[in-house]
Write an enzyme that holds these catalytic residues in place. Structure first.
Site, PDB file in Angstrom:
ATOM      1  N   CYS A 120       0.823  -1.214   0.000  1.00 31.17           N
ATOM      2  CA  CYS A 120       0.000   0.000   0.000  1.00 31.17           C
ATOM      3  C   CYS A 120       0.861   1.270   0.000  1.00 31.17           C
ATOM      4  CB  CYS A 120      -0.983  -0.026   1.165  1.00 31.17           C
ATOM      5  SG  CYS A 120      -2.393   1.092   0.947  1.00 31.17           S
ATOM      6  N   HIS A 161      -3.634  -5.991   1.662  1.00 32.58           N
ATOM      7  CA  HIS A 161      -3.471  -6.108   3.118  1.00 32.58           C
ATOM      8  C   HIS A 161      -4.102  -7.444   3.506  1.00 32.58           C
ATOM      9  CE1 HIS A 161      -2.390  -1.849   3.761  1.00 32.58           C
ATOM     10  NE2 HIS A 161      -3.384  -1.512   2.977  1.00 32.58           N
TER      11      HIS A 161
END
Length: 304
Positions: free
Chosen positions: A101, A199
């Site tokens: 991310c 994630h």
């Protein structure tokens, strides 16, 4: 005279553990540590915060997680000024790097937030990220992608849209948004550096990808076995697109035996992986993951 074999060891540099730690990304570190421990590999974890230099010859793997925009600004400056040269040297020397991310965004050319100036990245990936503002929906939810001939699953939550230049993606989106919810790409790859929005956290639900990173690090450090990309180099990964039961295949047994990593009983990991695929309506891929759960047990028992 009895010859003793020294235990294998690896050192992982965890970049910005206090600033970039959203959505369970620390679970990636715990997974790598546990999977090494089960094989008798000592994985030492070293945190690298703001102000710490990165000496590439001191590490075998690197990890950088995700954070909010307000946390990324000071990190972006430090990454460029304090760690950039060392990180580039490590990547060019084929050190495995996982960037999730915000960390992924900072390894591209730049991140343009909804407000404020651009954050300069390292340019490892030929990519850039633009946050188009609050009027544009976030990319959020479970995600699955095709990685080589397998699947990766996770959870994504990002406002920025990442666009690739010449850098190839990590995989192609099966369900979810990926880099930008437009072109079907997810993540980026340069040498042994992997950027992704997954994630969830990524490695606990994708044991095959976790082992890929560990084996890349072992091969780089110890120079054993085949080179990455050769048959058998990915820890005897199963190929879920194939319907046959491979557990009794002599070829597979040979690949597994030549791997640097002993197969583990990954039933729970593959069941968690399959549950995400089922939730996304990817039933064929979920069935393949459950076959992996069964095969992992059979092969582990066969080689024990």
């Amino acid at each position: 005279m009895i010859q003793t074999i020294a235990p294998r060891s690896l050192t992982l540099g965890h970049l910005y553990p206090d600033q970039l730690n959203l959505y369970g990304d620390r679970g990636n570190i715990l997974t790598l540590q546990r999977r090494c421990q089960l094989r008798g590999i000592n994985l030492r974890i070293v945190g690298l915060g703001v102000g710490d230099a990165l000496a590439p010859d001191e590490y075998d793997l690197l990890f950088i997680g995700g954070g909010q925009d307000k946390e990324q600004a000071p990190v972006a400056q430090d990454l460029y000024e304090m760690k950039g040269i060392g990180l580039w040297a490590a990547i060019e020397d084929d050190m495995p790097v996982l960037a999730v991310c915000g960390g992924y965004q900072l390894l591209a050319h730049y991140y343009r937030p909804a407000e404020g100036p651009d954050m300069r990245g390292l340019g490892v990936f030929d990519a850039w990220t633009i946050h188009k503002g609050a009027q544009t929906p976030r990319c959020i939810g479970d995600i699955a992608l095709r990685w080589n001939d397998q699947t990766l699953v996770g959870f994504e939550n990002h406002g920025g849209r990442t666009y690739l230049g010449t850098t190839p993606p990590l995989g192609r989106v099966l369900k979810g948004s990926g880099n930008n919810a437009e072109d079907g790409n997810e993540g980026a790859v340069y040498r042994n550096a992997f950027g992704t929005y997954l994630h969830g956290s990524l490695l606990p639900k994708n044991p095959h990808f976790a082992d890929h990173l560990i084996e890349l690090a072992l091969r780089r450090k110890y120079g054993q076995g085949t080179s990455p990309g050769e048959p058998g180099s990915l820890n005897g990964q199963f190929h879920p697109d194939t319907e046959d039961d491979h557990t009794s295949s002599p070829e597979l047994q040979s690949d597994l035996a030549s791997s640097l990593l002993t197969p583990l009983d990954d039933r729970l990991e593959w069941e968690a992986h399959a549950s995400i695929l089922e939730r996304l309506g990817l039933h064929t891929e979920a069935a393949a993951a459950l076959r992996n759960a069964r095969d992992a047990v059979n092969v582990s028992l066969a080689l024990s």
